[in-house]
Design an enzyme around this catalytic site. Structure first.
Site, PDB file in Angstrom:
ATOM      1  CD  GLU A  90     -23.202  51.981 -16.598  1.00  0.00           C
ATOM      2  OE1 GLU A  90     -24.329  52.241 -16.340  1.00  0.00           O
ATOM      3  OE2 GLU A  90     -22.834  51.187 -16.803  1.00  0.00           O
ATOM      4  CB  SER A 487       3.770  23.151  39.434  1.00  0.00           C
ATOM      5  OG  SER A 487       3.789  21.861  39.888  1.00  0.00           O
TER       6      SER A 487
END
Length: 830
Positions: A90, A487
């Protein structure tokens, strides 16, 4: 000569005027474009959207959440190789120019002039600083106005910030394709690596992407991507940043990428990760979750999670296969290339080693199947067409649920499968080893369920299974499914009784009972599971061990449903319990998470527990903004390190929701349920385990909740749209849920010593008759046990018993004829 001098003077004057006019014009343009430039000082405090990452207790990555997949890295943490690769691609003169590369601008201008009328996009000459100005402060508009503003901002940015700061902003902001922003996220997305692990070829490929990430896709545009990558490699070599040998090797390296997903990264942790995501969302909101860069340390133990997932899935599948084969999920036209057609069929990604397949041909002895081919990163279907064989051994479980073969074991593969059937299959095992090339038929179960594994001392959730497959259904049955616990709720009732005068040896009559529900609701006649069988006078221990409903109802009558409701709220099982006796039998609806939390409070001696999936949350700067452990640590912040001072102390201010001695009594009774009661399947674990099963009316849910000294597990099995699981003992919690708990606890506790539950101070262990609860002396016969009693509640040498009409047989005993409770004449309850 004089004329020449005048002419030159004129030219100089004219040139001066032109120069001044030009300077004035340039100054005017700069002034004009500078008037509305964005405020570049905001870059100093820039906080880009950063993904939130969730890690398991061992540091393994569990999940990532973001709108822009970005991890912010300070420039000091970016390797030199990666920096050089981006500079080579770049802006190789980045550290020399002042924000603008004039030679690059001239080159771009020439190309622009050559391309006028060609409809080609003008080539930019932007430096990294200019790209920072554009990406942060401007738009992508293609115009001279934007370029001028970009250049002006670049020069100002260069005067304000260091080169390293500018490069840091650039490397963390740029979009690099596949949803990745910044080099750190791109390194993970493309190569599943940290930036420090990138090779020359990999770093060069990432550096090639900023110009056009879509055009350089590693699969769709592979050749172009490699060409651009090699261009960056050449620039690295040209600039002297790598050696010739490194460049030669990098050019030859294949472009291999990893398809890293955004889903849970810990196998079997999908439900857990999603629950954590919801928690963070509720605490901090969407923006903080997806952009805040939070670091979350979850409580999940990956090893325990895999054990939980494996055993829960096996339990669900075993039950489902016992119901029979429902047929193929769909049909597929297998003419032509069946692989492409099968690739388009939705398959579950989290049921490994199951694989989606299509039946290609069948015979009596076998079926040939073709497996779903994989897809490449770009979406193309792989050219490979893997196949396998299902023999009669692989379908022997598949008794059809309908048709002429209903309920019969198949004698030929063709009775079960036909060409075009879309099925699941996994490797066939024989004597513990996979049979090469052979597979077993599978079907996606209709039944579902959930499991929660918790540390009872801290409330840390170690594992969570919210269903058979998260990919199939994201509904988390561990936290979102409200089911009747049956239960398994009884220990809450018994805890209330033990806290209010009862002992494990208290006898209560197990006999038929009728309750007028009033207001025209009729008479309720609760029954035990074994209808018509009753024990008569029974100790609380035995009543819980055998899960006797009539005893529980009589207890609830005596102590009152409002008190039971208070205990249910205290334990977190229900927010509000209606005052109906049926709710003492678990008729209300609650979650597995709530039940596991309640049992944790019994296991830890009665301390309040708040369940959590998160240990700690840190913001993007490493500051802790949440921690679950609220205990005070006195002496932990001693300055200057260890100097033989007093050891730090942890101060636990959590509420005591249940008396410590009551908690132990309850634990001891629940051990009895495992050793010789409805949860006897769990006894096979061979370690101290306490727990209780649960089965709802019509067997629509099967439960087990239990614990060792250091781990709690809660399980339920049931259909999402409740319907009976079966009939008789085969559909109970003891038959369906307890074996799953057994298999899990065998794995989870395999390396743990068999440490007994700790007996708290004050508890008296007295030898009593196992059936009657009466104290026994030395040498007395019968089956005896050590029972736990609080001070002053030990039983006498005998105990009152009533006849069928409730008449006293021993004068010193006063029966409560209405409720079948037998009270000692000395005031104690036994």
């Amino acid at each position: 000569m004089r004329l020449l001098v005048r002419f030159l003077g004129f030219l100089f004057a004219a040139g001066t005027v032109v120069f001044l006019v030009g300077v004035a014009a340039v100054a005017g343009l700069i002034w004009h474009f500078s008037k509305d430039l964005p405020d570049y000082s905001q870059l100093q405090d820039y906080e880009p959207p950063v993904m939130t990452r969730v890690h398991a207790a061992d540091g393994a990555l569990l999940g990532e959440y973001s709108k822009e997949r970005r991890l912010y890295l300070p420039i000091q943490a970016v390797p030199k190789l990666v920096i050089n690769a981006f500079l080579a691609a770049e802006d190789k003169n980045f550290y020399e120019h002042g924000g603008i590369d004039f030679s690059g601008m001239a080159r771009a201008a020439v190309l622009y002039a050559q391309n006028i009328g060609s409809n080609r996009r003008p080539q930019g000459a932007s430096t990294i600083t200019q790209q920072v100005a554009k990406n942060f402060l401007l738009t992508n508009e293609v115009s001279f106005t934007r370029k001028i503003k970009e250049a002006l901002l670049a020069m100002r940015i260069e005067r304000t910030y260091s080169k390293d700061k500018i490069l840091e902003l650039y490397l963390n902001e740029i979009y690099l394709g596949l949803g990745a922003y910044g080099v750190a996220a791109a390194s993970l997305v493309y190569f599943d690596k940290s930036v420090n692990e990138l090779t020359v070829a990999e770093a060069s490929y990432l550096a090639a992407l900023p110009k056009a990430p879509a055009a350089l896709h590693p699969v769709r545009n592979r050749d172009r991507a490699i060409e651009r990558r090699n261009y960056v490699i050449d620039r690295l070599l040209e600039n002297g940043w790598i050696k010739q040998a490194d460049a030669d090797k990098a050019r030859k390296d294949p472009l291999t990428v990893t398809n890293r997903t955004n889903a849970a990264h810990t196998f079997a942790g999908e439900y857990f990760a999603e629950e954590v995501r919801r928690d963070i969302f509720e605490r901090y909101g969407e923006k903080k979750l997806y952009e805040g860069g939070l670091s979350v340390r979850a409580t999940l133990d990956p090893k325990i999670q895999v054990m939980a997932r494996k055993t829960m899935a096996a339990g669900i599948v075993n039950y489902d296969e016992a119901q029979g084969w429902r047929g193929a999920s769909s049909k597929l036209d297998i003419s032509g290339d069946w692989g492409v057609k099968l690739a388009d069929v939705k398959s579950l990604s989290d049921v490994s080693p199951w694989r989606l397949a299509v039946v290609l041909d069948t015979s009596d002895q076998s079926a040939r199947i073709g497996f779903q081919p994989s897809r490449e990163l770009g979406g193309a279907v792989s050219k490979e067409r893997p196949t396998g064989i299902i023999t009669l051994e692989g379908i022997k479980w598949a008794k059809p649920v309908a048709g002429p073969m209903k309920g019969r074991t198949p004698t030929a593969v063709s009775q079960v499968l036909s060409p075009g059937d879309v099925i699941y299959a996994d490797p066939l095992f024989r004597d513990g080893n996979p049979v090469e090339g052979q597979y077993r038929l599978r079907q996606l179960p209709e039944v579902s369920g959930a499991m929660v594994v918790m540390d009872p001392w801290t409330g840390r959730v170690l594992a969570m299974v919210g269903g058979f497959s998260f990919d199939q259904s994201q509904f988390n049955r561990a936290t979102q499914a409200y089911r009747q616990p049956g239960s398994s709720f009884k220990p809450i009732v018994y805890s209330a009784a033990l806290d209010n005068g009862y002992t494990p040896s208290t006898q209560v009559v197990d006999a038929p009972i009728e309750i007028d529900q009033g207001q025209g609701a009729g008479v309720w006649r609760p029954e035990n599971f074994s209808s018509g069988k009753y024990q008569g006078p029974t100790t609380l221990r035995n009543a819980l061990r055998l899960s006797l409903n009539t005893v529980t109802v009589r207890l609830a009558q005596d102590i009152g449903m409002p008190l039971i409701g208070e205990y249910a709220h205290r334990f977190g099982v229900y927010d509000e319990l209606p005052n109906y006796l049926s709710y003492a039998l678990g008729a209300g609806e609650t979650t597995v998470m709530r039940m596991a939390t309640a049992y944790s409070m019994i296991a830890n001696g009665g301390r309040r527990v708040k369940p959590t999936l998160i240990d700690r949350i840190q913001d993007r700067y490493g500051h802790t903004i949440f921690k679950h452990d609220a205990r005070e640590c006195r002496g932990c912040d001693a300055p200057g390190g260890w100097k033989n001072q007093t050891e730090p102390q942890l101060i636990d201010r959590r509420e005591q929701v249940l008396d410590t001695m009551t908690a132990y009594q309850m634990t001891s009774m629940l051990e009895g349920v495992v050793q010789g009661g409805t949860a006897i399947a769990v006894k096979e674990v061979g370690k101290p385990i306490a727990g209780k099963t649960g089965t709802t009316n019509e067997a629509k849910d099967a439960w087990f909740v239990g614990f060792s000294p250091d781990i709690v597990v809660g399980i339920y099995l049931g259909y999402d749209k409740p319907r009976p699981l079966g009939h008789g003992n085969a559909a109970t919690g003891g038959h369906l849920a307890a074996p799953i708990a057994r298999d899990f606890l065998k794995l989870a506790l395999v390396d743990k010593p068999a440490i007994p539950f700790k007996v708290p101070a004050g508890i008296k262990l007295i030898r009593v008759d196992a059936k009657t609860g009466m104290r026994v002396g030395p040498g007395e016969g019968g089956r005896t046990i050590l029972e736990a009693f609080k001070p002053g509640t030990a039983p006498p040498d005998n105990i009152g018993v009533a006849d069928a009409d409730g008449r006293q047989l021993l004068p010193q005993q006063q029966p409560d004829a209405d409720r079948g409770l037998f009270r000692s004449g000395t005031g104690g309850l036994y």
